[in-house]
Design an enzyme around this catalytic site. Structure first.
Site, PDB file in Angstrom:
ATOM      1  N   ARG A 159       0.821  -1.217   0.000  1.00  0.00           N
ATOM      2  CA  ARG A 159       0.000   0.000   0.000  1.00  0.00           C
ATOM      3  C   ARG A 159       0.856   1.268   0.000  1.00  0.00           C
ATOM      4  O   ARG A 159       0.353   2.359  -0.282  1.00  0.00           O
ATOM      5  CB  ARG A 159      -0.948   0.002   1.204  1.00  0.00           C
ATOM      6  N   ASN A 204       6.646  13.760   4.750  1.00  0.00           N
ATOM      7  CA  ASN A 204       6.410  12.399   5.221  1.00  0.00           C
ATOM      8  C   ASN A 204       6.475  11.418   4.055  1.00  0.00           C
ATOM      9  O   ASN A 204       7.105  10.360   4.123  1.00  0.00           O
ATOM     10  CB  ASN A 204       5.042  12.370   5.896  1.00  0.00           C
ATOM     11  N   GLU A 206       7.078  -5.942   6.448  1.00  0.00           N
ATOM     12  CA  GLU A 206       7.294  -4.619   7.026  1.00  0.00           C
ATOM     13  C   GLU A 206       7.769  -4.708   8.477  1.00  0.00           C
ATOM     14  O   GLU A 206       8.584  -3.903   8.920  1.00  0.00           O
ATOM     15  CB  GLU A 206       5.979  -3.831   6.964  1.00  0.00           C
ATOM     16  N   ASP A 224       3.694   5.495  14.326  1.00  0.00           N
ATOM     17  CA  ASP A 224       2.250   5.623  14.380  1.00  0.00           C
ATOM     18  C   ASP A 224       1.604   4.239  14.247  1.00  0.00           C
ATOM     19  O   ASP A 224       1.662   3.655  13.183  1.00  0.00           O
ATOM     20  CB  ASP A 224       1.740   6.583  13.308  1.00  0.00           C
TER      21      ASP A 224
END
Length: 608
Positions: free
Chosen positions: A183, A227, A548, A339
């Site tokens: 994504r 970002n 990830e 986050d």
């Protein structure tokens, strides 16, 4: 030589921003920037449309497995007004799944279609000098497969993005890009550091230069590294590692012209992190005033890429002002890269208690200290001696500040510092209080060890004796697990908490231990690297992908939690594995798969 930069396009930079009267932000309209202009209306209309599409898609599909980011990444393939008119109005019945699919196919391209595959010209299947210390045939074969993943993650922004910025949230970039994967279809800031580290191992120096110069271009255009390379990310940055990337490329290539190309923009980025929105002054108990930095986004609305999630979280809050405060905290937490995590919450079970803008983080100040040292070194290389001295002095001041405000001699760790939320200060200077240090244990408490690897002939950030005490604290912390270092000790279901381990965490701590000056620290660094390599290898063999994040309680298990499904690809995981294999090698007869015997060592180290 850097590729020619594209002409500035017109995008919506920020709809609503927050300017920083220290700790009491208020919503104001941001003045137009040089990059903004008459195209703002079209870009704003596109984002408004995509947010409507996102909301309609949630109504049509339901929350199970729903990814809101998909919808703000869609490139518009038709007239915006026609696409907007075809959506249901307020109070009308939602689209069915079939109607939604038909609508998307008619008015939009697929997410990610505005990036095109681009084989890196410097990729070689078997690069000369690749991992000379990896002697195990199994480890070497797998390393070459990981190396080959750079081809899968390499992209170039399609020409139409610059031609029609009103149809894309993707931002044009001057060179080829390497994306994290899944994504995450666009360039991300701090991910890119470990991508560059991996590209150095793969001898892909030109590709690495393009990765870095894309980020330099963002500083040139926006004043800081975003970002990520989307118009909806223009309100925040991420952990600042641009100077570290420039340093890695320079160390590998000796390219002084590359340093000169980046230098003025490193100064510009440093100014961004030293501006009032990020800088905080604290007086220690000896009367000395120190300046340290915090994360704070310029945004107080739902993040566009996660708007439906943010709105649901804020749904229990009645006041618009209180909702905006929460949205500000959420976006500021996203700037941290962590986050989300209990690290930023007053109540670890309640996301609405995020308080990131009131926290002075260990890791951010670690990275800015290194930025200041890097700039001092680059200035000396290019003959700017006065600037070199200025930044050397700045780094010394930050070193003192980190050890005065964040160091805890009882725990032998650096701890995040929590500011009072009522803005209680004297003329903008806060008084240090020992009970304002967050005594909970996070992996970031040990990140300053990383600075030991980059002292450039000057004194180490932490001398050998202090580093050994920090190492002992790490060994007793509970963070060292069977398959690597946990991010925290608290399982909150947030992705930057236990039991997840992340490639950057392993690398920062292991590289710091490696250069701490003791044999025991070197052994612990290698043990951490071994466990991390093994869990990556086992998961790759089981799933055919690099992940990830990983669950550090069990070798070969990918991680979970957070607001999206686990992702594969994966840029920084690939980079850290390759870096560990280059640094530590892999002997011919060393087991590369999960080893029961190998999984007990860290647990024993903790209890010892």
């Amino acid at each position: 030589m850097a590729a020619e930069l594209p002409h500035p396009h017109r995008v919506l930079l920020v709809l609503v921003v927050l300017l920083p009267p220290l700790l009491r932000p208020r919503a104001v309209a941001m003045a137009p920037t040089p990059a903004a202009g008459s195209g703002d209306e079209g870009a704003g209309a596109l984002l408004a449309l995509l947010l409507r599409v996102q909301s309609e898609a949630l109504r049509a599909l339901g929350p199970d497995g729903f990814d809101p980011k998909l919808y703000v990444d869609l490139p518009l393939a038709a007239d915006e007004r026609a696409a907007a008119a075809a959506l249901p109005g307020q109070g009308q019945a939602p689209l069915s799944r079939a109607e939604l699919e038909s609508y998307l196919a008619r008015y939009f391209g697929s997410a990610g279609s505005d990036l095109v595959a681009a084989d890196p010209p410097d990729f070689e299947a078997h690069p000369r000098g690749f991992l000379p210390r990896v002697e195990s045939p199994e480890a070497r074969a797998w390393a070459l497969e990981v190396h080959a993943l750079w081809k899968d993650l390499a992209r170039r922004v399609a020409p139409g993005v610059e031609d029609r910025p009103d149809r894309h949230t993707l931002l044009p970039l001057p060179g080829g890009v390497v994306v994290p994967g899944s994504r995450f279809r666009e360039v991300y800031y701090w991910d890119s550091y470990w991508v560059v580290r991996g590209l150095m191992v793969s001898k892909m120096y030109d590709t690495a230069k393009h990765v870095v110069l894309n980020l330099v271009y963002l500083v040139e255009k926006y004043g800081f590294v975003l970002n990520g390379a989307r118009s909806y990310y223009t309100n925040r940055s991420e952990p600042p590692l641009l100077s570290s990337m420039v340093l890695e490329v320079y160390r590998a290539t000796g390219d002084v012209e590359f340093v000169k190309r980046a230098f003025q923009f490193l100064l510009k980025e440093h100014s961004f992190w030293m501006s009032e929105i990020h800088n905080v002054a604290i007086r220690d108990n000896h009367g000395q005033v120190h300046n340290l930095s915090r994360y704070q986004a310029r945004w107080n609305k739902p993040r566009p890429e996660s708007a439906t999630i943010d709105e649901e979280l804020a749904s229990s809050i009645d006041s618009i002002a209180d909702k905006e405060k929460l949205y500000h905290q959420i976006a500021s937490t996203a700037e941290s890269g962590w986050d989300f995590s209990s690290r930023w919450m007053r109540n670890s079970t309640d996301m609405t208690t995020l308080a990131t803008i009131y926290i002075i983080p260990v890791d951010l100040n670690t990275f800015i200290f290194k930025m200041e040292q890097d700039i001092a070194a680059f200035a000396k290389i290019i003959g700017e001696n006065a600037i070199s001295e200025k930044f050397l002095d700045a780094s010394k001041a930050r070193h003192i500040a980190i050890d005065s405000i964040l160091w805890n001699s009882e725990m032998e760790q650096w701890l995040d510092y929590w500011l009072p939320t009522d803005g209680d200060s004297q003329q903008g200077v806060y008084q240090w209080k020992s009970d304002s240090q967050n005594r909970k244990i996070f992996a970031s408490n040990f990140f300053p060890l990383w600075l030991n690897a980059y002292h450039s002939g000057s004194a180490k950030f932490a001398d050998t004796a202090k580093s050994e005490r920090v190492m002992a604290s790490l060994q007793k912390s509970g963070l060292l697990c069977a398959a690597g270092i946990a991010t925290s000790l608290t399982n909150t279901s947030q992705q930057w908490d236990f039991p997840n381990g992340w490639a950057p965490v392993q690398h920062l701590i292991a590289e710091g231990l490696l250069h701490s000056g003791s044999e025991e620290a070197v052994k612990l660094a290698e043990d951490i690297a071994t466990r991390w390599v093994r869990t990556n290898y086992a998961a790759y063999k089981a799933t055919g992908a690099m992940h990830e994040k990983y669950d550090v309680e069990a070798c070969g298990k990918s991680g979970g939690g957070g607001e999206y499904k686990p992702q594969t690809g994966f840029g920084w995981s690939n980079g850290v594995v390759l870096s560990f294999l280059e640094e530590f090698g892999w002997p011919k007869h060393k087991e590369i798969g999960c080893s029961r015997q190998g999984e007990v060592g860290l647990a024993e180290a903790q209890s010892g």
